[in-house]
Design a protein around this motif. Sequence first.
Motif, PDB file in Angstrom:
ATOM      1  N   THR A 275       0.828  -1.217   0.000  1.00  0.00           N
ATOM      2  CA  THR A 275       0.000   0.000   0.000  1.00  0.00           C
ATOM      3  C   THR A 275       0.864   1.269   0.000  1.00  0.00           C
ATOM      4  O   THR A 275       0.411   2.331  -0.418  1.00  0.00           O
ATOM      5  N   MET A 276       2.114   1.148   0.469  1.00  0.00           N
ATOM      6  CA  MET A 276       3.014   2.303   0.386  1.00  0.00           C
ATOM      7  C   MET A 276       3.677   2.378  -0.996  1.00  0.00           C
ATOM      8  O   MET A 276       4.330   3.356  -1.327  1.00  0.00           O
ATOM      9  N   SER A 277       3.521   1.323  -1.787  1.00  0.00           N
ATOM     10  CA  SER A 277       4.121   1.329  -3.127  1.00  0.00           C
ATOM     11  C   SER A 277       3.167   2.022  -4.100  1.00  0.00           C
ATOM     12  O   SER A 277       2.027   2.358  -3.756  1.00  0.00           O
ATOM     13  N   ASP A 278       3.614   2.170  -5.337  1.00  0.00           N
ATOM     14  CA  ASP A 278       2.784   2.831  -6.351  1.00  0.00           C
ATOM     15  C   ASP A 278       1.537   2.025  -6.710  1.00  0.00           C
ATOM     16  O   ASP A 278       0.647   2.538  -7.390  1.00  0.00           O
ATOM     17  N   ARG A 279       1.463   0.769  -6.271  1.00  0.00           N
ATOM     18  CA  ARG A 279       0.258  -0.035  -6.556  1.00  0.00           C
ATOM     19  C   ARG A 279      -0.990   0.611  -5.986  1.00  0.00           C
ATOM     20  O   ARG A 279      -2.095   0.368  -6.449  1.00  0.00           O
ATOM     21  N   ALA A 280      -0.819   1.404  -4.926  1.00  0.00           N
ATOM     22  CA  ALA A 280      -1.978   1.979  -4.237  1.00  0.00           C
ATOM     23  C   ALA A 280      -2.436   3.297  -4.864  1.00  0.00           C
ATOM     24  O   ALA A 280      -3.369   3.929  -4.363  1.00  0.00           O
TER      25      ALA A 280
ATOM     26  N   SER B  35      12.258  -1.971  -8.383  1.00  0.00           N
ATOM     27  CA  SER B  35      13.362  -1.226  -8.983  1.00  0.00           C
ATOM     28  C   SER B  35      13.706  -0.057  -8.054  1.00  0.00           C
ATOM     29  O   SER B  35      12.908   0.293  -7.165  1.00  0.00           O
ATOM     30  N   ALA B  36      14.886   0.553  -8.282  1.00  0.00           N
ATOM     31  CA  ALA B  36      15.302   1.656  -7.402  1.00  0.00           C
ATOM     32  C   ALA B  36      14.258   2.788  -7.361  1.00  0.00           C
ATOM     33  O   ALA B  36      13.908   3.268  -6.274  1.00  0.00           O
ATOM     34  N   PRO B  37      13.699   3.237  -8.509  1.00  0.00           N
ATOM     35  CA  PRO B  37      12.690   4.310  -8.401  1.00  0.00           C
ATOM     36  C   PRO B  37      11.446   3.870  -7.633  1.00  0.00           C
ATOM     37  O   PRO B  37      10.883   4.652  -6.862  1.00  0.00           O
ATOM     38  N   GLU B  38      11.045   2.611  -7.806  1.00  0.00           N
ATOM     39  CA  GLU B  38       9.860   2.141  -7.065  1.00  0.00           C
ATOM     40  C   GLU B  38      10.145   2.120  -5.562  1.00  0.00           C
ATOM     41  O   GLU B  38       9.280   2.466  -4.752  1.00  0.00           O
TER      42      GLU B  38
ATOM     43  N   LYS C 210       7.507   6.309 -28.944  1.00  0.00           N
ATOM     44  CA  LYS C 210       8.440   5.365 -28.303  1.00  0.00           C
ATOM     45  C   LYS C 210       8.679   5.799 -26.851  1.00  0.00           C
ATOM     46  O   LYS C 210       8.633   4.990 -25.921  1.00  0.00           O
ATOM     47  N   ALA C 211       8.890   7.116 -26.670  1.00  0.00           N
ATOM     48  CA  ALA C 211       9.127   7.617 -25.307  1.00  0.00           C
ATOM     49  C   ALA C 211       7.874   7.432 -24.446  1.00  0.00           C
ATOM     50  O   ALA C 211       7.946   7.011 -23.295  1.00  0.00           O
ATOM     51  N   LEU C 212       6.725   7.703 -25.036  1.00  0.00           N
ATOM     52  CA  LEU C 212       5.469   7.605 -24.274  1.00  0.00           C
ATOM     53  C   LEU C 212       5.190   6.159 -23.849  1.00  0.00           C
ATOM     54  O   LEU C 212       4.648   5.914 -22.761  1.00  0.00           O
ATOM     55  N   SER C 213       5.591   5.204 -24.688  1.00  0.00           N
ATOM     56  CA  SER C 213       5.319   3.796 -24.352  1.00  0.00           C
ATOM     57  C   SER C 213       6.094   3.367 -23.112  1.00  0.00           C
ATOM     58  O   SER C 213       5.825   2.334 -22.520  1.00  0.00           O
ATOM     59  N   ASN C 214       7.047   4.185 -22.712  1.00  0.00           N
ATOM     60  CA  ASN C 214       7.809   3.894 -21.488  1.00  0.00           C
ATOM     61  C   ASN C 214       7.029   4.255 -20.221  1.00  0.00           C
ATOM     62  O   ASN C 214       7.468   3.974 -19.114  1.00  0.00           O
ATOM     63  N   HIS C 215       5.875   4.895 -20.405  1.00  0.00           N
ATOM     64  CA  HIS C 215       5.018   5.371 -19.301  1.00  0.00           C
ATOM     65  C   HIS C 215       5.646   6.554 -18.562  1.00  0.00           C
ATOM     66  O   HIS C 215       5.143   7.651 -18.620  1.00  0.00           O
ATOM     67  N   ARG C 216       6.745   6.335 -17.825  1.00  0.00           N
ATOM     68  CA  ARG C 216       7.408   7.444 -17.116  1.00  0.00           C
ATOM     69  C   ARG C 216       8.915   7.339 -17.318  1.00  0.00           C
ATOM     70  O   ARG C 216       9.427   6.264 -17.607  1.00  0.00           O
ATOM     71  N   HIS C 217       9.586   8.463 -17.060  1.00  0.00           N
ATOM     72  CA  HIS C 217      11.046   8.497 -17.234  1.00  0.00           C
ATOM     73  C   HIS C 217      11.678   8.770 -15.874  1.00  0.00           C
ATOM     74  O   HIS C 217      11.995   9.902 -15.531  1.00  0.00           O
ATOM     75  N   TRP C 218      11.807   7.694 -15.108  1.00  0.00           N
ATOM     76  CA  TRP C 218      12.293   7.851 -13.727  1.00  0.00           C
ATOM     77  C   TRP C 218      13.751   8.289 -13.686  1.00  0.00           C
ATOM     78  O   TRP C 218      14.214   8.804 -12.664  1.00  0.00           O
ATOM     79  N   ASP C 219      14.480   8.065 -14.803  1.00  0.00           N
ATOM     80  CA  ASP C 219      15.900   8.424 -14.788  1.00  0.00           C
ATOM     81  C   ASP C 219      16.119   9.924 -15.046  1.00  0.00           C
ATOM     82  O   ASP C 219      17.226  10.376 -15.272  1.00  0.00           O
ATOM     83  N   ARG C 220      15.053  10.686 -14.979  1.00  0.00           N
ATOM     84  CA  ARG C 220      15.160  12.143 -15.128  1.00  0.00           C
ATOM     85  C   ARG C 220      15.632  12.689 -13.785  1.00  0.00           C
ATOM     86  O   ARG C 220      14.830  12.900 -12.871  1.00  0.00           O
TER      87      ARG C 220
END
Length: 704
Positions: A209-214, A467-470, A686-696
């Motif tokens: 519940t603290m993860s992005d799943r929530a 993953s590290a961003p998650e 192509k960029a959009l299919s990545n959903h988000r760019h966490w490495d920004r």
Amino acid sequence: MSSQKQPDAVHIDENSKDAQLASKRMDPTGSFLTTDQGIRVEHTDDSLKIGARGPTLLEDFHFREKMTRFDHERIPERVVHARGSAAHGYFQPYESQAKYTRAKFLQDPARKTPVFVRFSTVAGSRGSADTVRDVRGFAVKFYTEEGNFDLVGNNIPVFFIQDGIKFPDIIHAAKPEPHHEMPQAQTAHDSFWDFVSLVPETLHMIMWTMSDRAIPRSFRMMQGFGVHTFRFIDAKNVSRFVKFHWKPLLGTHSLVWDEAQKLAGKDPDFHRRDLFEAIEQGDFPEYELGVQIVEEADAQKLGVDLLDATKLIPEEVAPVLPVGKLTLNRNPTNFFAETEQVAFCVANIVPGIDFTDDPLMQARLFSYLDTQLTRLGGPNFAELPINRPLAPVHNHQQDGFGRHTSNVGRANYHPNSLGGGCPFLAGQQQGGFVHQPEQVTGQKLRARPESFKDHYSQAALFFRSLSAPEQEHLIDACRFELGKVESKAIQERVLEHFAKIDALLVTAVAEGLGLPAPKATPAAPKGPPASKALSMEAMKLQMPPSIKTRRIAVLVADGVDSDELMAVRKELEAQGAQLKIIAKRLGTVKAANGKDLPVDKSAMTTASVEYDAVFIPGGAASVATLKKDGESRHFVQEAYLHCKTVGVSKDAEDLLKACEIDPAAPGVVSGAGSGSGSALATAFAKALSNHRHWDRKDHDRVPA
Ligand code: HDE
């Protein structure tokens, strides 16, 4: 035969009498306003009075009926899962599952079983916001030929508690505090974390519940799980353990926390609208049903107790076998009649599927019918069209509030001879539900088995698998939620538990709370060290890239280069995305080629949080206007902050500069690098299919 007449099922048969009556009632040209008794009404804007300025008469039956009905429109909301959205559809197996189960709806790949699916949040009231941090319900009613099967699941595969007797406790702790009814539409802080700190079995689900799943992006992009272990029973009465999974074909995606909070204000119906509009547009949400099967003889070897609902079976240990596909293709006609009055019940089960002794499941077998008796005003709610099974109903149940069925005959008991012995009992060969025999011995006691006692190893497995961003998002969520807790003692107790999960987790959360981190003693793995299926980022890499149904905001002003925009639009729409043209005001903008470009949304009525990406077409005058406009710059910067794809035509790069965005940053697609028209659109997609760019890396400095 003492059978009860079943009205036709409105939910599938649109030619039925009920459906025809309903559509006649809706047809403004074909019918007159009437009272509930069918008497045509001549005037409904003034009550019946003595003289135009005189007192109202009791005799005004139309006024009294209208007002009485209004006064009684509300029914109690669900004690949990009050806020929900639903859709009709069908389920179709890929192939016969006869080797595992005799359930008829899983035998024939040509057979479509009608379903009704309700998604929900848990804690908030009916009018609360969609995007709060919470578990989501994923309840499916299969109207099978053998009766209704309800798979009443969640979007998280485990639960907070192991025994249902603790459910009132955890829900009281999670709901608004009783003295001041705060906080609304979110999980309470001090009371909830107090409970968590004292009941460590909650910790595995707390990680989820603290993860992005929530904070899902959409109900259409969310997994579902049956949570408990069920049984499949085959034709020879062999029983196997089974866990149910739903996987969305669009992939599993989430919002970011800042976005979720803003959406709760900008569009509290964000998920409801998304589901409704997708179905109206013909973008039917699809989910694959999968099962993890465990032979009874192998259950002991799993390393987890299958009766413990706080544990999952890693997919590396038992793979998820695809069973069939669920398609949602029809919105409810009336929210109250269907979404509100639907009654899901864990006890609604068909031959070929059976329960286990999971003490959480056993409690649910009691609770659902019990709560619905009050919520739906008595025992006859199974006769409401949305709840009515397609299978015929014959029994001696009778009377009670709101009875529709007129039982036929005089024999209302079993056994009888006066009614010819009807209705007859059905053995297994005639499709009767036969409970799977099970040997049970033991002392009568209130106790938890030893095998339920490890509360940390799967919490650690979940955290390690991200993953590290998650992981970073999960840590931030803990810092936020625990940061709202006023009791230091509660914060410290929770940190003691986190220390048993992961060193990074406990240090980072402690730092955020300004407290010393207890020494980390993480639980040793009991199965695989990590599981790919637990990380949305890892799952994404296994899916074919897609931008289907993704929403792209296009910011424009007078002078926009609409020729290039149309080329970009054509390509993106061909790949299934949706573009919305946004300008300062509604109507049209004058494009550089002199044509009028229709505007979909005015900037004032929308926000970047409602889109998956933003695109700025060229046209010097348009770009110059947007550059000067704070609202437009904020729009782009906020999308950048939320790690969304930002695309600009070659001559719109100036806007990036004005927004202090590096054109070379991940997920920023610029015409200078990618070309124009369809080449630019391809790079953008192509960029959009990545959903988000966490490495920004620099997104946090954006003042949005
Ligand atoms: Fe529920 N739950 N629950 N729950 N639940 C209800 O039934 C309950 C649990 C779930 O869209 C209630 O008609 C107990 C697990 C969903 O209408 C109530 C326990 C899971 C929905 C109830 C649990 C769920 C409900 C409230 C612990 C996932 C919404 C209104 C023993 C597998 C269904 C109602 C809809 C609704 C009781 C735990 C999912 C009070 C006692 C675990 C999706 O009966």
